[in-house]
Scaffold this motif. Sequence first.
Motif, PDB file in Angstrom:
ATOM      1  N   PRO A  46     -73.959  12.890  38.160  1.00  0.00           N
ATOM      2  CA  PRO A  46     -73.149  13.317  36.959  1.00  0.00           C
ATOM      3  C   PRO A  46     -73.671  14.360  36.393  1.00  0.00           C
ATOM      4  O   PRO A  46     -72.829  15.255  35.774  1.00  0.00           O
ATOM      5  CB  PRO A  46     -73.417  12.127  36.024  1.00  0.00           C
ATOM      6  CG  PRO A  46     -73.604  10.916  36.946  1.00  0.00           C
ATOM      7  CD  PRO A  46     -74.619  11.643  37.944  1.00  0.00           C
ATOM      8  N   TRP A  47     -74.926  15.044  36.384  1.00  0.00           N
ATOM      9  CA  TRP A  47     -75.394  16.329  35.686  1.00  0.00           C
ATOM     10  C   TRP A  47     -74.873  17.237  36.450  1.00  0.00           C
ATOM     11  O   TRP A  47     -74.537  18.274  35.739  1.00  0.00           O
ATOM     12  CB  TRP A  47     -76.967  16.322  35.818  1.00  0.00           C
ATOM     13  CG  TRP A  47     -77.512  15.554  34.891  1.00  0.00           C
ATOM     14  CD1 TRP A  47     -77.162  14.720  33.709  1.00  0.00           C
ATOM     15  CD2 TRP A  47     -79.160  15.051  34.784  1.00  0.00           C
ATOM     16  NE1 TRP A  47     -78.075  13.829  33.113  1.00  0.00           N
ATOM     17  CE2 TRP A  47     -79.386  13.972  33.922  1.00  0.00           C
ATOM     18  CE3 TRP A  47     -79.805  15.546  35.883  1.00  0.00           C
ATOM     19  CZ2 TRP A  47     -80.398  13.467  33.837  1.00  0.00           C
ATOM     20  CZ3 TRP A  47     -81.214  14.956  35.642  1.00  0.00           C
ATOM     21  CH2 TRP A  47     -81.544  13.930  34.449  1.00  0.00           C
ATOM     22  N   GLY A  48     -74.700  17.278  37.842  1.00  0.00           N
ATOM     23  CA  GLY A  48     -74.217  18.371  38.545  1.00  0.00           C
ATOM     24  C   GLY A  48     -72.710  18.410  38.155  1.00  0.00           C
ATOM     25  O   GLY A  48     -72.066  19.808  37.976  1.00  0.00           O
ATOM     26  N   TRP A  49     -71.913  17.307  37.851  1.00  0.00           N
ATOM     27  CA  TRP A  49     -70.540  17.510  37.587  1.00  0.00           C
ATOM     28  C   TRP A  49     -70.420  18.045  36.356  1.00  0.00           C
ATOM     29  O   TRP A  49     -69.506  18.848  36.036  1.00  0.00           O
ATOM     30  CB  TRP A  49     -70.127  15.924  37.519  1.00  0.00           C
ATOM     31  CG  TRP A  49     -70.110  15.290  38.707  1.00  0.00           C
ATOM     32  CD1 TRP A  49     -70.129  15.689  40.057  1.00  0.00           C
ATOM     33  CD2 TRP A  49     -70.070  13.903  38.950  1.00  0.00           C
ATOM     34  NE1 TRP A  49     -70.403  14.714  40.983  1.00  0.00           N
ATOM     35  CE2 TRP A  49     -70.137  13.327  40.366  1.00  0.00           C
ATOM     36  CE3 TRP A  49     -70.025  12.819  38.059  1.00  0.00           C
ATOM     37  CZ2 TRP A  49     -70.326  12.187  40.838  1.00  0.00           C
ATOM     38  CZ3 TRP A  49     -70.016  11.518  38.456  1.00  0.00           C
ATOM     39  CH2 TRP A  49     -70.165  11.109  39.722  1.00  0.00           C
ATOM     40  N   ARG A  50     -71.200  17.813  35.399  1.00  0.00           N
ATOM     41  CA  ARG A  50     -71.194  18.187  34.089  1.00  0.00           C
ATOM     42  C   ARG A  50     -71.375  19.820  34.138  1.00  0.00           C
ATOM     43  O   ARG A  50     -70.992  20.603  33.105  1.00  0.00           O
ATOM     44  CB  ARG A  50     -71.998  17.303  32.990  1.00  0.00           C
ATOM     45  CG  ARG A  50     -71.835  17.976  31.684  1.00  0.00           C
ATOM     46  CD  ARG A  50     -70.668  17.482  30.953  1.00  0.00           C
ATOM     47  NE  ARG A  50     -70.645  18.345  29.896  1.00  0.00           N
ATOM     48  CZ  ARG A  50     -69.220  18.526  29.154  1.00  0.00           C
ATOM     49  NH1 ARG A  50     -68.345  18.485  29.728  1.00  0.00           N
ATOM     50  NH2 ARG A  50     -69.492  18.932  28.192  1.00  0.00           N
ATOM     51  N   GLU A  51     -72.701  20.032  34.817  1.00  0.00           N
ATOM     52  CA  GLU A  51     -72.798  21.526  34.738  1.00  0.00           C
ATOM     53  C   GLU A  51     -71.858  22.310  35.259  1.00  0.00           C
ATOM     54  O   GLU A  51     -71.357  23.508  34.631  1.00  0.00           O
ATOM     55  CB  GLU A  51     -73.986  21.666  35.841  1.00  0.00           C
ATOM     56  CG  GLU A  51     -74.489  23.081  35.824  1.00  0.00           C
ATOM     57  CD  GLU A  51     -75.484  23.079  36.905  1.00  0.00           C
ATOM     58  OE1 GLU A  51     -75.437  24.187  37.636  1.00  0.00           O
ATOM     59  OE2 GLU A  51     -76.337  22.408  37.169  1.00  0.00           O
ATOM     60  N   LYS A  52     -70.948  22.008  36.275  1.00  0.00           N
ATOM     61  CA  LYS A  52     -69.670  22.710  36.704  1.00  0.00           C
ATOM     62  C   LYS A  52     -68.795  22.851  35.433  1.00  0.00           C
ATOM     63  O   LYS A  52     -68.224  23.779  35.439  1.00  0.00           O
ATOM     64  CB  LYS A  52     -69.043  21.975  37.954  1.00  0.00           C
ATOM     65  CG  LYS A  52     -69.850  22.103  39.000  1.00  0.00           C
ATOM     66  CD  LYS A  52     -68.688  21.529  40.442  1.00  0.00           C
ATOM     67  CE  LYS A  52     -69.435  21.701  41.688  1.00  0.00           C
ATOM     68  NZ  LYS A  52     -68.564  21.292  42.808  1.00  0.00           N
ATOM     69  N   ALA A  53     -68.535  21.809  34.699  1.00  0.00           N
ATOM     70  CA  ALA A  53     -67.559  21.746  33.800  1.00  0.00           C
ATOM     71  C   ALA A  53     -67.806  22.688  32.759  1.00  0.00           C
ATOM     72  O   ALA A  53     -67.163  23.536  32.158  1.00  0.00           O
ATOM     73  CB  ALA A  53     -67.210  20.238  33.009  1.00  0.00           C
ATOM     74  N   VAL A  54     -69.364  22.510  32.513  1.00  0.00           N
ATOM     75  CA  VAL A  54     -69.715  23.621  31.235  1.00  0.00           C
ATOM     76  C   VAL A  54     -69.852  24.858  31.583  1.00  0.00           C
ATOM     77  O   VAL A  54     -69.420  25.944  30.834  1.00  0.00           O
ATOM     78  CB  VAL A  54     -71.363  23.104  30.879  1.00  0.00           C
ATOM     79  CG1 VAL A  54     -71.937  24.037  30.053  1.00  0.00           C
ATOM     80  CG2 VAL A  54     -70.962  21.719  30.395  1.00  0.00           C
ATOM     81  N   VAL A  55     -70.198  25.318  32.936  1.00  0.00           N
ATOM     82  CA  VAL A  55     -70.328  26.701  33.252  1.00  0.00           C
ATOM     83  C   VAL A  55     -68.700  27.129  33.346  1.00  0.00           C
ATOM     84  O   VAL A  55     -68.386  28.255  33.051  1.00  0.00           O
ATOM     85  CB  VAL A  55     -70.774  26.655  34.716  1.00  0.00           C
ATOM     86  CG1 VAL A  55     -70.518  28.116  35.592  1.00  0.00           C
ATOM     87  CG2 VAL A  55     -72.328  26.469  34.687  1.00  0.00           C
TER      88      VAL A  55
END
Length: 131
Positions: A46-55
């Motif tokens: 989930p952190w990876g998914w959130r990182e993509k959204a934030v970036v």
Amino acid sequence: MGVNLNQDTKEAKRYKHCITELSSILYRRLVRPWLYCQRFYYSCVPWGWREKAVVSKLHHFTDTVIKKRSENLKFNYFSTMNENDQSYSKRKKIALLDLLLNSKVQDGLIDDQGIRDEVNTFMFEVSIILN
């Protein structure tokens, strides 16, 4: 870059929040070597998914800043400057984004992706300092 992140505008707050969140995500990933595999990290964590959204949000903000600045920039100002006008003691301060855009238009020394990368770098550093 011609943008004041020190103001309490909605965009500035959102940008600073995204930078803070991205820093936290990257730190958590840095101290967990099993998350270094990008395929696993971006598809299963989930952190990876959130990182993509934030970036994505950060890139949208940067693209908006570049677009607004390029629309309002007066390129003729740079073409009429001579070497004496560019000394630090005699000229008005010019935003780095303006110099990058001018370099793109007049000399073709940098492309849109290069401008975006430079703006992201400087905006990130400024927001870290302001937090």
